[in-house]
Structure formats: C-alpha cells, structure tokens
Design an enzyme around this catalytic site. Structure first.
Site, mmCIF file in Angstrom:
data_model
loop_
_atom_site.group_PDB
_atom_site.id
_atom_site.type_symbol
_atom_site.label_atom_id
_atom_site.label_comp_id
_atom_site.label_asym_id
_atom_site.label_seq_id
_atom_site.Cartn_x
_atom_site.Cartn_y
_atom_site.Cartn_z
ATOM 1 N N GLY A 1 12.105 0.454 6.960
ATOM 2 C CA GLY A 1 11.943 1.796 6.419
ATOM 3 C C GLY A 1 13.116 2.649 6.861
ATOM 4 C CG ASN B 1 13.885 12.183 6.759
ATOM 5 O OD1 ASN B 1 15.047 11.989 6.444
ATOM 6 N ND2 ASN B 1 13.123 13.075 6.143
ATOM 7 C CG ASP C 1 14.217 1.902 2.363
ATOM 8 O OD1 ASP C 1 13.664 2.587 3.242
ATOM 9 O OD2 ASP C 1 14.032 2.086 1.138
ATOM 10 N NE ARG D 1 -10.545 8.687 5.205
ATOM 11 C CZ ARG D 1 -11.721 8.600 5.812
ATOM 12 N NH1 ARG D 1 -11.909 9.219 6.947
ATOM 13 N NH2 ARG D 1 -12.717 7.920 5.283
ATOM 14 C CG ASN E 1 0.918 4.338 3.466
ATOM 15 O OD1 ASN E 1 1.620 4.199 2.465
ATOM 16 N ND2 ASN E 1 0.909 5.454 4.176
ATOM 17 C CB SER F 1 3.128 2.831 8.674
ATOM 18 O OG SER F 1 4.330 2.095 8.612
ATOM 19 C CG ASN F 2 0.950 8.533 10.072
ATOM 20 O OD1 ASN F 2 0.340 8.226 11.093
ATOM 21 N ND2 ASN F 2 1.933 9.412 10.077
ATOM 22 N NE ARG G 1 4.662 16.483 17.049
ATOM 23 C CZ ARG G 1 4.247 15.813 16.008
ATOM 24 N NH1 ARG G 1 2.990 15.362 15.936
ATOM 25 N NH2 ARG G 1 5.069 15.551 15.000
ATOM 26 C CG HIS H 1 -1.089 9.900 15.495
ATOM 27 N ND1 HIS H 1 -0.532 10.807 16.368
ATOM 28 C CD2 HIS H 1 -0.297 9.894 14.398
ATOM 29 C CE1 HIS H 1 0.553 11.327 15.822
ATOM 30 N NE2 HIS H 1 0.715 10.792 14.619
#
Length: 312
Positions: free
Chosen positions: A7, A10, A32, A88, A95, A119-120, A151, A175
């Site tokens: 991937g 970004n 990619d 969702r 994914n 990955s999400n 964070r 997460h």
C-alpha cells in the site's frame, strides 16, 4: 534486512520513508495496485537519500509480489477508507477481501515474515490476516496502540508543557471509540501523571485521545498518515533490531486478562521473533469493565466478518 510495505498511499509511503531515513532495513519494497504509484513514491524517497544521508534502498512495484520474496517483515496498509453511504459491514467486507488477497501473496513469497497490520478496521483486519496466513499470533499482529499512546502523550506534553520524550503511557482494548487509556500507568519522567495534572484535565485528554482519529478526519477530510506511518515503522525497527521494546499492539488474546479468541490491544515485548511475550497488567475493576466493553465491541465486528465469510 528486507522490509515490504503493501500500500503506497499516505500511511504506507510515510512508513517506507521513516524506515529508509532511519536506515532500519537494507531494502524497502513498496507495493501498490495502481500502476507506477509505488515506483514513483519509492523513487522519490530514494532521491532524498543524498540530501538527508541514508543508504536504505527503496524500490516500488505494481502488484508484483515476487519482488517482495524473503522479506523479514511485511507491513500491510492496504484498504479503502469509509466513504459516504458505506456501512460498517460494507467496509469490513471490502477491506477483508483486500487484506486476505494481500496476505496470501505475502505468505506465498515470504513464508517466514512477521506481518504487521495497519489496515482498518484494525482489530478485525488483524483477525483476517491471522486466519489467512495460518501463522502463530506472535507473527501476525496489528498497529494501533503505539499510535493511540502517541496521541495521548502528545496531548499530555502540551497540557504540561514538557517534552513528549519524558512521557510514558500504555493503553489497551480496541482501536477506536472503545480504546482503554490507563492514566494509572502513565508517568512523566517517572512521576505518576495524576500528581501533575488535575482529574478534569486528564479526563478531557483521555476523551480527546479516544476521538483522536476522528478529530483529524474532521480537520482534513481524510484520516491521518504521518503518525500512523511512523508508528508502524517503530514496530518494524523493534523487530529488525531485536530491541525488545514494550509496546501496546493488537494481538489475539489466548487467556490473558481472562479473555480468549479476541483481538485486542495489550502491552507486549516486541523483538526479533515478533511478540516475545504478552504482559498482563493488574487492572482494577473500572479498567476491567472498560476492557470488557471494548472486547464486546471487537467481538461483534469479528462475528460480522465470520458471518460474511460463511455466506460466501
């Protein structure tokens, strides 16, 4: 050492850039599906080498996993962001298919690689990669806790006007909205954070951490990439250099914390073999209750994936 990042978006490109800049691997392969995309990103990173001063070679390929053969570590960032009108379950289905396909190719060419999932939705994508790869849990795990604690530590550093280097923290759970920050295990230069900040301010920082990803999406219209990419690279570094760092990562729990067959963030020792050890903290009743809530949420998403898989 050879590291592959799947991937070249970004997050993946940032991960590859940090890996190269810190000379964490001799060779970094960026993959990619978009023609020329990974090649361009890798070339740009390589052309920066004479300016910054590093030796790591970055190479980009379009969907050619043979070029990733014998990678020591593979970071998977592939997947689509959630789009307007997408449920969702739609995101999970899309994914999961991508992560399954990528994992099959990774294992085919690098059967001994350690796999880090970015990955999400993170927890359930780690579950998918684990199922597909057939590798032990010590070699397939997810990046979430390092980003979330970063964070949290950044917000605390601002509030206390101190260096983020001196803040140590751990959090657990899924997460997302049900993550479990642990102020009781947060220190500033070894001093418990509760001695330096009032409860109301600390509670507000914990809440901001929980919504950390959403805050960035609201500001930019897209999800974060600098911190997630750097967090994944830090995990790779701990493995490649056998640092035995203590990090929170998403791993399949097998009895730890009284939980079984669920993928949750927990503190571990990360080294050359991947997860060297899962650390069990002595949680109080409130912390246990929050972790149980998080477990229920993640298990619900895992069950949704199981139903989709059974229906195919």
């Amino acid at each position: 050492m050879k590291v592959t990042v799947v991937g070249a978006g970004n997050v993946g490109a940032t991960c590859a850039d940090v890996l190269a800049t810190r000379e964490i691997a001799n060779e970094i392969v960026l993959v990619d599906i978009k023609e020329g995309f990974a090649e361009g990103k890798a070339l740009d990173i390589w052309q920066k080498a004479p300016i910054i001063g590093y030796d790591s070679r970055t190479v980009g390929v379009t969907n050619d996993y043979s070029r990733t053969a014998n990678s020591d570590v593979v970071v998977i960032t592939s997947g689509l962001p959630r789009k307007p009108g997408m449920t969702r379950d739609d995101l999970i289905s899309t994914n999961a298919g991508i992560v399954k396909s990528v994992t099959e190719q990774v294992v085919k060419y690098s059967p001994n690689a350690i796999i880090i999932i970015v990955s999400n939705p993170l927890d359930v994508m780690t579950y998918q990669a684990h199922l597909t790869s057939g590798l032990p849990r010590e070699k397939v795990f997810g990046m979430a806790g390092i980003l979330d604690t970063a964070r949290y530590r950044a917000f605390l550093a601002e509030a206390l006007n101190v260096s983020p280097k001196d803040i140590q923290a751990v959090l657990m759970g899924g997460h997302g909205d049900t993550m479990v920050p642990l102020p009781r295990y947060t220190t500033v230069g070894g001093i418990p954070v509760t001695e330096l900040i009032d409860k109301a301010t600390l509670d507000a920082i914990v809440l901001r951490t929980t919504n950390g990803g959403g805050e960035l999406v609201k500001l930019m219209g897209t999800s974060a990439w600098y911190a997630p990419g750097a967090a994944a690279a830090q995990m790779v570094e701990a493995i490649v250099r056998d640092q035995r760092r203590v990090f929170p990562v998403c791993i399949k729990l097998e009895g730890e914390y009284g939980m079984d067959n669920v993928y949750l963030g927990a503190p571990v020792i990360l080294g050359r073999n991947g997860i060297e050890k899962v650390i069990e903290l002595q949680l109080n009743d409130d912390e246990k209750a929050l972790l149980e809530t998080s477990r229920g949420h993640v298990k619900e998403v895992m069950d949704a994936l199981d139903k989709m898989t059974a229906a195919v």
